[in-house]
Design a protein around this motif. Structure first.
Motif, PDB file in Angstrom:
ATOM      1  N   TYR A   1       0.857  -1.189   0.000  1.00 47.86           N
ATOM      2  CA  TYR A   1       0.000   0.000   0.000  1.00 47.86           C
ATOM      3  C   TYR A   1       0.890   1.234   0.000  1.00 47.86           C
ATOM      4  CZ  TYR A   1      -3.907  -3.083   1.028  1.00 47.86           C
ATOM      5  OH  TYR A   1      -4.860  -4.066   0.956  1.00 47.86           O
TER       6      TYR A   1
ATOM      7  N   GLN B   1      -4.818  -0.190  -7.724  1.00 50.15           N
ATOM      8  CA  GLN B   1      -6.195   0.084  -7.316  1.00 50.15           C
ATOM      9  C   GLN B   1      -6.232   1.156  -6.231  1.00 50.15           C
ATOM     10  OE1 GLN B   1      -6.985  -4.057  -6.128  1.00 50.15           O
ATOM     11  NE2 GLN B   1      -8.526  -4.139  -7.732  1.00 50.15           N
ATOM     12  N   PRO B   2      -7.092   2.179  -6.378  1.00 52.39           N
ATOM     13  CA  PRO B   2      -7.272   3.144  -5.286  1.00 52.39           C
ATOM     14  C   PRO B   2      -7.846   2.422  -4.071  1.00 52.39           C
ATOM     15  CG  PRO B   2      -8.250   3.942  -7.335  1.00 52.39           C
ATOM     16  CD  PRO B   2      -7.927   2.506  -7.553  1.00 52.39           C
ATOM     17  N   HIS B   3      -7.352   2.742  -2.908  1.00 53.10           N
ATOM     18  CA  HIS B   3      -7.827   2.126  -1.672  1.00 53.10           C
ATOM     19  C   HIS B   3      -7.956   3.256  -0.656  1.00 53.10           C
ATOM     20  CE1 HIS B   3      -8.400  -1.294   1.075  1.00 53.10           C
ATOM     21  NE2 HIS B   3      -7.736  -0.572   1.956  1.00 53.10           N
ATOM     22  N   GLU B   4      -9.182   3.826  -0.587  1.00 51.04           N
ATOM     23  CA  GLU B   4      -9.409   5.029   0.217  1.00 51.04           C
ATOM     24  C   GLU B   4      -8.472   6.130  -0.272  1.00 51.04           C
ATOM     25  OE1 GLU B   4      -9.211   3.857   4.305  1.00 51.04           O
ATOM     26  OE2 GLU B   4     -10.968   2.564   4.152  1.00 51.04           O
ATOM     27  N   ASP B   5      -7.576   6.642   0.575  1.00 56.50           N
ATOM     28  CA  ASP B   5      -6.692   7.725   0.127  1.00 56.50           C
ATOM     29  C   ASP B   5      -5.302   7.217  -0.225  1.00 56.50           C
ATOM     30  OD1 ASP B   5      -6.053   7.058   2.715  1.00 56.50           O
ATOM     31  OD2 ASP B   5      -5.484   9.100   3.296  1.00 56.50           O
TER      32      ASP B   5
ATOM     33  N   THR C   1      -1.142   8.353  -5.693  1.00 50.44           N
ATOM     34  CA  THR C   1      -2.281   8.232  -6.611  1.00 50.44           C
ATOM     35  C   THR C   1      -1.962   7.145  -7.634  1.00 50.44           C
ATOM     36  OG1 THR C   1      -1.421   9.841  -8.205  1.00 50.44           O
ATOM     37  CG2 THR C   1      -2.745  10.701  -6.351  1.00 50.44           C
TER      38      THR C   1
ATOM     39  N   ARG D   1       0.988   5.544  -0.166  1.00 55.08           N
ATOM     40  CA  ARG D   1       0.254   6.806  -0.054  1.00 55.08           C
ATOM     41  C   ARG D   1       0.585   7.659  -1.281  1.00 55.08           C
ATOM     42  NH1 ARG D   1      -2.530   8.786   3.959  1.00 55.08           N
ATOM     43  NH2 ARG D   1      -1.655   7.265   5.417  1.00 55.08           N
TER      44      ARG D   1
ATOM     45  N   ARG E   1      -3.375   0.523  -3.619  1.00 52.96           N
ATOM     46  CA  ARG E   1      -2.996  -0.882  -3.425  1.00 52.96           C
ATOM     47  C   ARG E   1      -2.335  -1.360  -4.711  1.00 52.96           C
ATOM     48  NH1 ARG E   1      -5.545  -5.930  -0.865  1.00 52.96           N
ATOM     49  NH2 ARG E   1      -5.138  -7.608  -2.362  1.00 52.96           N
TER      50      ARG E   1
END
Length: 255
Positions: free
Chosen positions: A114, A200-204, A118, A116, A207
């Motif tokens: 994960y 894949q976006p995972h909240e903010d 985009t 942090r 992933r």
């Protein structure tokens, strides 16, 4: 990290991780065969392991294949073990020595991390020649169109590519699939492996799942098992802090 320790505290969940270490990429049914427990209970335990990022799931047709994910164990090692002693604990050694696994026709190595950032920045970090030079020690060179050639080129000015392949799928910024092989094996597709990057976006956060399959032998599996965690740790550091790790992770003793 609390989720990781909670997941590891249960004997059944540790047994499930042991089963995945013995044979990675198992279905729910395969895992249930060696656990004296209902499918519903095993499913609940797997959900806890997945929430802790200790297990990742890859869909293959209608099947859900479960893979041991070493990322949290690497983080535990870096935070509490490497500071005090270098020898590996047996569980960490087992994760790193996944070259001992039997080869199957399932994806051989799956790594989830994960970041942090985009999806667009992660994509660029994987495909931009200048960015890959910063954290990977090579330049990834291609126009990244399906069917195009790509090269993993040294930084010494020689123009030599240590890895070459073709772009199979390219869907910016969510999915990139490439073949991988040594330049001397060009024209021998049976000697090439396949790498899939799923973003894949995972909240903010993002992933990133890397699936490396169709490896030729145990030696390639050993290289992959040690190489991807180091490269992706450096990528994560670059995107989150603006700088790669202070020392190339693949040069750290034990990698």
């Amino acid at each position: 990290m609390d989720k990781v320790f909670k997941a590891l505290a249960d004997e059944t969940r540790r047994r499930l991780l042991d089963r995945l270490h013995e044979q990675n990429g198992q279905t729910l049914g395969e895992l249930c065969e060696r656990i004296d427990m209902t499918r519903q209970s095993v499913t609940q335990h797997l959900a806890v392991l997945e929430a802790a990022n200790l297990v990742s799931v890859v869909r293959r047709g209608r099947e859900r294949l479960h893979y041991l994910n070493p990322v949290p164990l690497h983080e535990i090692q870096e935070r509490w073990i490497d500071k005090f002693e270098r020898p590996r604990l047996s569980v960490l050694s087992a994760v790193k020595r996944r070259a001992e696994e039997a080869m199957t026709d399932k994806p051989t190595f799956v790594y989830v991390t994960y970041i942090r950032s985009t999806p667009e920045k992660v994509w660029d970090a994987l495909t931009d020649a200048d960015l890959t030079a910063v954290y990977w020690g090579h330049r990834n060179v291609s126009d990244w169109r399906p069917g195009s050639r790509w090269e993993h080129v040294r930084l010494d000015g020689s123009g030599i590519a240590d890895v070459v392949g073709s772009v199979v799928e390219s869907e910016r910024p969510t999915r990139l699939v490439t073949t991988w092989g040594a330049p001397e094996n060009e024209g021998r597709e049976d000697r090439f492996s396949r790498v899939t990057f799923d973003i894949q976006p995972h909240e903010d956060i993002v992933r990133l799942t890397v699936t490396h399959e169709d490896l030729n032998d145990q030696g390639e599996l050993a290289d992959v098992s040690g190489g991807w965690p180091a490269v992706l740790s450096n990528l994560k550091s670059l995107l989150e802090t603006g700088s790669p790790l202070p020392q190339e992770p693949w040069l750290v003793p034990g990698h």
